[in-house]
Write an enzyme that holds these catalytic residues in place. Structure first.
Site, PDB file in Angstrom:
ATOM      1  N   ASP A  96       8.698 -33.407  36.832  1.00 53.83           N
ATOM      2  CA  ASP A  96       7.583 -33.645  37.742  1.00 53.83           C
ATOM      3  C   ASP A  96       8.209 -33.928  39.104  1.00 53.83           C
ATOM      4  O   ASP A  96       9.269 -34.575  39.200  1.00 53.83           O
ATOM      5  CB  ASP A  96       6.756 -34.874  37.327  1.00 53.83           C
ATOM      6  CG  ASP A  96       5.691 -34.564  36.278  1.00 53.83           C
ATOM      7  OD1 ASP A  96       5.754 -33.472  35.673  1.00 53.83           O
ATOM      8  OD2 ASP A  96       4.816 -35.420  36.046  1.00 53.83           O
TER       9      ASP A  96
ATOM     10  N   CYS B   6       1.235 -41.215  45.475  1.00 48.40           N
ATOM     11  CA  CYS B   6       0.911 -40.218  44.453  1.00 48.40           C
ATOM     12  C   CYS B   6      -0.228 -39.304  44.901  1.00 48.40           C
ATOM     13  O   CYS B   6      -0.256 -38.121  44.580  1.00 48.40           O
ATOM     14  CB  CYS B   6       0.460 -40.899  43.167  1.00 48.40           C
ATOM     15  SG  CYS B   6       1.693 -41.903  42.371  1.00 48.40           S
TER      16      CYS B   6
ATOM     17  N   ASP C 181       8.374 -43.349  42.239  1.00 47.04           N
ATOM     18  CA  ASP C 181       7.844 -43.922  43.477  1.00 47.04           C
ATOM     19  C   ASP C 181       7.143 -45.272  43.331  1.00 47.04           C
ATOM     20  O   ASP C 181       6.342 -45.662  44.183  1.00 47.04           O
ATOM     21  CB  ASP C 181       6.975 -42.908  44.247  1.00 47.04           C
ATOM     22  CG  ASP C 181       5.958 -42.186  43.398  1.00 47.04           C
ATOM     23  OD1 ASP C 181       5.942 -42.407  42.182  1.00 47.04           O
ATOM     24  OD2 ASP C 181       5.160 -41.410  43.959  1.00 47.04           O
TER      25      ASP C 181
ATOM     26  N   HIS D  85       8.016 -40.970  37.087  1.00 46.59           N
ATOM     27  CA  HIS D  85       7.820 -40.995  38.538  1.00 46.59           C
ATOM     28  C   HIS D  85       8.524 -42.209  39.152  1.00 46.59           C
ATOM     29  O   HIS D  85       8.280 -43.348  38.759  1.00 46.59           O
ATOM     30  CB  HIS D  85       6.335 -40.954  38.921  1.00 46.59           C
ATOM     31  CG  HIS D  85       5.643 -39.769  38.312  1.00 46.59           C
ATOM     32  ND1 HIS D  85       4.285 -39.666  38.184  1.00 46.59           N
ATOM     33  CD2 HIS D  85       6.150 -38.613  37.779  1.00 46.59           C
ATOM     34  CE1 HIS D  85       3.972 -38.507  37.604  1.00 46.59           C
ATOM     35  NE2 HIS D  85       5.090 -37.857  37.332  1.00 46.59           N
TER      36      HIS D  85
ATOM     37  N   ASP E 196       2.877 -35.376  42.329  1.00 51.91           N
ATOM     38  CA  ASP E 196       3.504 -35.116  41.030  1.00 51.91           C
ATOM     39  C   ASP E 196       3.927 -33.665  40.874  1.00 51.91           C
ATOM     40  O   ASP E 196       4.826 -33.349  40.109  1.00 51.91           O
ATOM     41  CB  ASP E 196       2.523 -35.418  39.884  1.00 51.91           C
ATOM     42  CG  ASP E 196       2.078 -36.866  39.846  1.00 51.91           C
ATOM     43  OD1 ASP E 196       2.572 -37.655  40.668  1.00 51.91           O
ATOM     44  OD2 ASP E 196       1.229 -37.190  38.993  1.00 51.91           O
TER      45      ASP E 196
HETATM   46  N1  NVA Z   1       5.404 -44.912  36.073  1.00 50.15           N
HETATM   47  C1  NVA Z   1       5.498 -45.677  37.283  1.00 50.15           C
HETATM   48  C2  NVA Z   1       5.045 -44.892  38.471  1.00 50.15           C
HETATM   49  C3  NVA Z   1       3.605 -44.640  38.611  1.00 50.15           C
HETATM   50  C4  NVA Z   1       3.228 -43.930  39.894  1.00 50.15           C
HETATM   51  C5  NVA Z   1       4.739 -46.974  37.131  1.00 50.15           C
HETATM   52  O1  NVA Z   1       3.995 -47.114  36.169  1.00 50.15           O
HETATM   53  O2  NVA Z   1       4.883 -47.868  37.968  1.00 50.15           O
END
Ligand code: NVA
Length: 365
Positions: free
Chosen positions: A197, A350, A248, A246, A117
């Site tokens: 991030d 992560c 990923d 995020h 992150d």
């Molecule tokens: N916010 C995304 C990424 C978490 C690493 C999720 O909840 O899948």
């Protein structure tokens, strides 16, 4: 373009799949549950509120820390036995439970569990993300000794300007139930100051994809674009996750020409044209065989795995449908237990950040 290989540089990583040589793996010890706040609410599953109400401001329950820590140690062993050098953040000088104060607000810290992150390696540059949660304002100090060591050995180091994170930095009108207004995604962070991030970016050599999210704004994206150098092109993408934070678990490159997508968020028409010649592979639904609730994320942590190279992928051991899919595409999967780490908000992607992958900087499009 000058070609460099990883072994010539202490910090060098251009994509998600070149052979991994050195990596930082996070730690969960000392993790503190954040107090409920608007930035947290923006991306937190609704069921999680009661957990934050019960534990906010307190350490994560001891048993959660112990189980997750064991799984991180297991990940370290697997990486080391694959010949990868593993480094860990230092938390001896940081007490995340301590309340700190800026001119605008007070907060406790969170953890040093998710290096992905906060640090992004682009070529030989370590980019230090400014972050957007008050609880993460000083998190980078867990990594500063490592970064100083890499800097002394020749890496470049870019730290983005931190936002004040004052009330004016957050959209006061934002509510997750009104995350889409007239078809336009709304975010809890405003454009008042730079924010991003690192985990909202995904690297494909000279091309980097990024999404705006509840922690990454247009100013933050522009800051990265202007600072990393003319050899890189940053492409902004926008998929169907209404509460993004995020990227990923949304799109995951597997290797040159192979992209795994989250079919519940990614509409193929929203994938940039440059991927037209790539295999677009839909991830199977998460297995959900977990005995613990997820407090910071969706179930799609399934996709948050770590590639050792473009053939070997470490995955959570319950995710059999994902393993079958990857194996059918020629990948070798290495299953490890990781479900107790999930409630901290991520899986192996992560929990790590690349320091060195052997390879060259090139275009894959
Ligand atoms: N916010 C995304 C990424 C978490 C690493 C999720 O909840 O899948």
């Amino acid at each position: 373009m000058k070609e460099l290989v990883g072994t010539e540089k202490v910090v060098w990583s251009c994509n998600e799949w070149d052979p991994l040589e050195e990596v930082i793996v996070g730690v969960v010890e000392g993790a503190i549950v954040p107090v409920w706040n608007p930035a947290l609410q923006a991306t937190t599953p609704k069921h999680a509120k009661s957990f934050f109400e019960k534990y906010g401001g307190k350490p994560f329950p001891k048993v959660m820390i112990e189980e997750a820590s064991k799984e991180l140690d297991g990940l370290v062993k697997v990486l080391e036995s694959a010949g990868v050098k593993v480094r860990r953040p230092e938390i001896t000088n940081i007490d995340f439970s301590k309340t700190y104060e800026t001119p605008w607000w007070k907060s406790q810290g969170l953890y040093a569990a998710m290096p992905r992150d906060i640090i992004m390696v682009i070529g030989d540059i370590m980019v230090e993300a400014p972050m957007a949660w008050r609880s993460r304002y000083f998190e980078i100090f867990a990594y500063r000794n490592l970064m100083k060591e890499y800097f002394n050995k020749g890496a470049r180091w870019l730290a983005a300007p931190k936002p004040s994170m004052a009330d004016s930095f957050y959209n006061q009108d934002y509510h997750p139930d009104r995350a889409m207004i007239d078809g336009v995604k709304q975010f809890v962070v405003s454009e008042a100051e730079i924010a991003f991030d690192a985990a909202d970016f995904v690297r494909f050599g000279t091309d980097i994809l990024v999404q705006k999210s509840n922690v990454t704004n247009a100013l933050g994206i522009e800051w990265v674009r202007r600072h990393i150098g003319p050899e890189y092109t940053i492409h902004e993408v926008n998929f169907g996750d209404e509460h993004p934070m995020h990227i990923d678990t949304t799109i995951v490159p597997l290797g040159p020409g192979k992209l795994l997508i989250n079919p519940s968020w990614v509409d193929k028409k929203d994938i940039p044209k440059m991927f037209d010649s790539w295999d677009i592979i839909e991830a199977p639904a998460p297995v959900k065989a977990y005995d613990s609730a997820l407090y910071f994320s969706s179930d799609w942590l399934t996709m948050n795995f770590l590639s050792i190279d473009d053939k070997k992928i470490i995955v959570e051991e319950n995710e059999r449908p994902l393993m079958d899919l990857l194996e059918s595409h020629g990948f070798q999967t290495i299953p490890i237990p990781f479900r107790h780490f999930y409630p901290f908000g991520g899986s192996m992607h992560c929990a790590t950040t690349d320091i060195r992958r052997r390879g060259i900087l090139q275009s894959y499009f």
